[in-house]
Design a protein around this motif. Structure first.
Motif, mmCIF file in Angstrom:
data_model
loop_
_atom_site.group_PDB
_atom_site.id
_atom_site.type_symbol
_atom_site.label_atom_id
_atom_site.label_comp_id
_atom_site.label_asym_id
_atom_site.label_seq_id
_atom_site.Cartn_x
_atom_site.Cartn_y
_atom_site.Cartn_z
ATOM 1 N N GLY A 161 -1.132 10.592 5.963
ATOM 2 C CA GLY A 161 -1.769 10.894 7.246
ATOM 3 C C GLY A 161 -3.034 10.081 7.420
ATOM 4 N N ALA A 162 -2.955 8.806 7.095
ATOM 5 C CA ALA A 162 -4.157 7.995 6.918
ATOM 6 C C ALA A 162 -4.841 7.586 8.213
ATOM 7 C CB ALA A 162 -3.823 6.740 6.106
ATOM 8 N N ALA A 163 -4.193 7.743 9.349
ATOM 9 C CA ALA A 163 -4.830 7.388 10.622
ATOM 10 C C ALA A 163 -5.410 8.606 11.330
ATOM 11 C CB ALA A 163 -3.833 6.678 11.543
ATOM 12 N N GLY A 164 -5.320 9.772 10.691
ATOM 13 C CA GLY A 164 -5.881 10.978 11.276
ATOM 14 C C GLY A 164 -7.368 11.084 11.017
ATOM 15 N N ALA A 165 -7.936 12.224 11.375
ATOM 16 C CA ALA A 165 -9.386 12.406 11.292
ATOM 17 C C ALA A 165 -9.892 12.229 9.861
ATOM 18 C CB ALA A 165 -9.760 13.789 11.824
ATOM 19 N N VAL A 166 -9.282 12.936 8.913
ATOM 20 C CA VAL A 166 -9.733 12.855 7.521
ATOM 21 C C VAL A 166 -9.256 11.564 6.871
ATOM 22 C CG1 VAL A 166 -9.577 13.917 5.238
ATOM 23 C CG2 VAL A 166 -9.886 15.360 7.259
ATOM 24 N N GLY A 167 -8.000 11.208 7.072
ATOM 25 C CA GLY A 167 -7.429 10.051 6.411
ATOM 26 C C GLY A 167 -8.112 8.744 6.742
ATOM 27 N N SER A 168 -8.496 8.571 8.017
ATOM 28 C CA SER A 168 -9.124 7.313 8.421
ATOM 29 C C SER A 168 -10.483 7.123 7.771
ATOM 30 C CB SER A 168 -9.256 7.247 9.946
ATOM 31 O OG SER A 168 -10.025 8.331 10.439
ATOM 32 N N ILE A 169 -11.151 8.231 7.454
ATOM 33 C CA ILE A 169 -12.433 8.159 6.750
ATOM 34 C C ILE A 169 -12.206 8.080 5.238
ATOM 35 C CG2 ILE A 169 -14.614 9.352 6.321
ATOM 36 C CD1 ILE A 169 -14.320 8.197 9.134
ATOM 37 N N ALA A 170 -11.192 8.792 4.742
ATOM 38 C CA ALA A 170 -10.950 8.846 3.299
ATOM 39 C C ALA A 170 -10.660 7.471 2.719
ATOM 40 C CB ALA A 170 -9.800 9.799 2.989
ATOM 41 N N GLY A 171 -9.896 6.664 3.432
ATOM 42 C CA GLY A 171 -9.594 5.335 2.921
ATOM 43 C C GLY A 171 -10.836 4.492 2.734
ATOM 44 N N GLN A 172 -11.756 4.609 3.673
ATOM 45 C CA GLN A 172 -12.998 3.837 3.588
ATOM 46 C C GLN A 172 -13.915 4.365 2.487
ATOM 47 O OE1 GLN A 172 -14.447 2.605 7.747
ATOM 48 N NE2 GLN A 172 -13.093 4.320 8.206
ATOM 49 N N ILE A 173 -13.957 5.689 2.331
ATOM 50 C CA ILE A 173 -14.764 6.269 1.263
ATOM 51 C C ILE A 173 -14.189 5.895 -0.101
ATOM 52 C CG2 ILE A 173 -15.438 8.447 0.171
ATOM 53 C CD1 ILE A 173 -15.821 9.631 2.929
ATOM 54 N N ALA A 174 -12.859 5.881 -0.221
ATOM 55 C CA ALA A 174 -12.241 5.499 -1.486
ATOM 56 C C ALA A 174 -12.715 4.121 -1.919
ATOM 57 C CB ALA A 174 -10.719 5.528 -1.361
ATOM 58 N N ARG A 175 -12.786 3.212 -0.968
ATOM 59 C CA ARG A 175 -13.277 1.868 -1.280
ATOM 60 C C ARG A 175 -14.742 1.912 -1.714
ATOM 61 N NH1 ARG A 175 -9.827 -1.670 -2.027
ATOM 62 N NH2 ARG A 175 -9.027 -1.937 0.080
ATOM 63 N N LYS A 176 -15.541 2.722 -1.025
ATOM 64 C CA LYS A 176 -16.959 2.844 -1.377
ATOM 65 C C LYS A 176 -17.141 3.393 -2.791
ATOM 66 C CE LYS A 176 -19.148 1.662 2.498
ATOM 67 N NZ LYS A 176 -20.139 0.543 2.523
ATOM 68 N N LEU A 177 -16.214 4.253 -3.213
ATOM 69 C CA LEU A 177 -16.313 4.877 -4.525
ATOM 70 C C LEU A 177 -15.708 4.023 -5.634
ATOM 71 C CD1 LEU A 177 -15.549 8.621 -3.627
ATOM 72 C CD2 LEU A 177 -17.777 7.531 -3.959
ATOM 73 N N GLY A 178 -15.176 2.848 -5.278
ATOM 74 C CA GLY A 178 -14.727 1.915 -6.300
ATOM 75 C C GLY A 178 -13.241 1.722 -6.443
ATOM 76 N N ALA A 179 -12.428 2.238 -5.529
ATOM 77 C CA ALA A 179 -10.983 2.041 -5.623
ATOM 78 C C ALA A 179 -10.656 0.546 -5.583
ATOM 79 C CB ALA A 179 -10.276 2.758 -4.478
ATOM 80 N N SER A 180 -9.708 0.137 -6.407
ATOM 81 C CA SER A 180 -9.310 -1.269 -6.429
ATOM 82 C C SER A 180 -8.277 -1.579 -5.361
ATOM 83 C CB SER A 180 -8.740 -1.633 -7.802
ATOM 84 O OG SER A 180 -7.562 -0.884 -8.069
ATOM 85 N N ARG A 181 -7.526 -0.558 -4.952
ATOM 86 C CA ARG A 181 -6.466 -0.743 -3.961
ATOM 87 C C ARG A 181 -6.275 0.580 -3.237
ATOM 88 N NH1 ARG A 181 -0.417 -1.614 -4.633
ATOM 89 N NH2 ARG A 181 0.177 -3.055 -2.972
ATOM 90 N N VAL A 182 -6.164 0.521 -1.907
ATOM 91 C CA VAL A 182 -6.010 1.726 -1.094
ATOM 92 C C VAL A 182 -4.789 1.557 -0.205
ATOM 93 C CG1 VAL A 182 -7.095 3.288 0.561
ATOM 94 C CG2 VAL A 182 -8.510 2.054 -1.090
ATOM 95 N N LEU A 183 -3.889 2.534 -0.251
ATOM 96 C CA LEU A 183 -2.673 2.514 0.551
ATOM 97 C C LEU A 183 -2.617 3.766 1.409
ATOM 98 C CD1 LEU A 183 -1.854 1.796 -2.708
ATOM 99 C CD2 LEU A 183 0.110 0.868 -1.493
ATOM 100 N N GLY A 184 -1.944 3.657 2.577
ATOM 101 C CA GLY A 184 -1.856 4.805 3.455
ATOM 102 C C GLY A 184 -0.558 4.851 4.224
#
Length: 333
Positions: A153-176
């Motif tokens: 659900g990556a384009a929804g309210a939480v998902g669209s922010i979660a992907g960006q936060i994951a990157r901020k927290l150090g994720a090497s790869r983010v999929l949705g």
């Protein structure tokens, strides 16, 4: 403004809610009492968790009462006040949604900081929505530097922010995952996802397997069902899943079958944890400081789908449940 247009629940939905389950009423407001305020709502939030509150079932929050005005997050400005702490013009966050004008004791309204962000952001990226993503990834899933993260659900309210936060927290790869080609493009072009897929194109298991040859380390679940099952297939040993929601099942009328691969929890030492954002309010100051900076500098972006007119709040809610929104779904009364 001496009256308020409000939305009430008149019967418990069975399966998918319909407009007939609600009614719109106009309520005359009494004169303000001592230390009370009257607020004109500028934005009202409609969220997936509200579907659960329409059932008469035990949960982490009380169900909506029949023939009573529903509640939920809202932001607005004080238009009349008998409070020394909230003078006229103060921007506030509160829980009296589903109406265009709210009234009550001043202590039930929280003044918002002057950050330069639009008021609507405090219902989305800078509010409960963003904190949900932050708490789920940082604390519940314990995201580590280099983790591969999958968000449903990556384009929804939480998902669209979660992907960006994951990157901020150090994720090497983010999929949705998302429900249309346009949303898939948005995930990659705007929200910084490395890969994304349309869950309607082919089985989720098949698509996720193709995109994750080395598996995933963290799963942030907004959908449940086939997405959770697919993630359990791909989680590496020691993988963690933060279970935020299961919107694919909220309108089910019968028992929902569980994943067929729960044995992976044992064989791969997986951790699945459901969470409620209210359990992590201690993270709010830390989150608010970071998110305000990220939004101000433009390193995190957010989108809103705004429906005008409180009388259209039910339609906005029903559309959100069908995935018609991008980012946060809001009603502008």
């Amino acid at each position: 403004m001496t009256s308020s247009i409000q939305i009430q629940l008149v019967r418990r939905p069975v399966g998918t809610p319909s407009p007939a389950d609600f009614r719109t009423v106009t309520v005359d407001l009494p004169e303000l009492g001592e230390d009370e305020v009257r607020v004109r709502n500028e934005y009202v939030s409609v969220d997936p968790y509200m579907r659960g509150r329409m059932n008469d079932a035990k949960s982490y929050v009380q169900p909506f009462g029949l023939d009573e005005t529903m509640t939920g997050g809202a932001v607005g400005r004080v238009i009349e006040s008998r409070s020394d702490t909230l003078p006229v013009g103060t921007a506030v966050l509160h829980g009296f949604g589903w109406r265009n004008v709210a009234q009550g004791p001043a202590q039930q309204f929280s003044p918002l900081p002057e950050t330069g962000l639009p008021l609507s952001a405090f219902l989305g990226a800078a509010g409960m929505t963003g904190l949900t993503a932050y708490a789920g990834l940082k604390r519940v899933a314990a995201l580590r530097e280099g983790d591969v993260v999958f968000i449903s659900g990556a384009a929804g309210a939480v998902g669209s922010i979660a992907g960006q936060i994951a990157r901020k927290l150090g994720a090497s790869r983010v999929l949705g995952s998302a429900g249309s080609a346009a949303k898939v493009s948005l995930l990659k072009d705007r929200y910084g996802y490395d890969e994304a897929f349309n869950y309607k194109d082919a089985p989720v298991r098949q698509q996720l397997r193709a995109l994750t040859p080395d598996g995933i380390d963290v799963y942030f679940d907004n959908v449940g069902g086939d997405h959770l099952e697919a993630a359990l297939d791909r989680l590496n040993t020691g993988g963690r899943a933060a279970l935020c929601g299961a919107i694919s099942q909220y309108n089910d009328t019968g028992r929902t079958p569980g994943p067929d691969n729960l044995a992976n929890l044992v064989t791969r030492s997986l951790k699945l944890e459901g969470f409620i954002v209210g359990q992590h309010q201690d993270l709010q100051p830390e989150f608010a400081e970071k998110m305000t900076q990220w939004l101000t500098e433009g390193s995190v972006v957010f989108d809103e789908t705004v429906v005008d007119g409180i009388e259209n709040a039910v339609d906005a809610f029903l559309d959100m449940m069908k995935g018609a929104n991008t980012g946060k779904m809001l009603v502008r009364p």
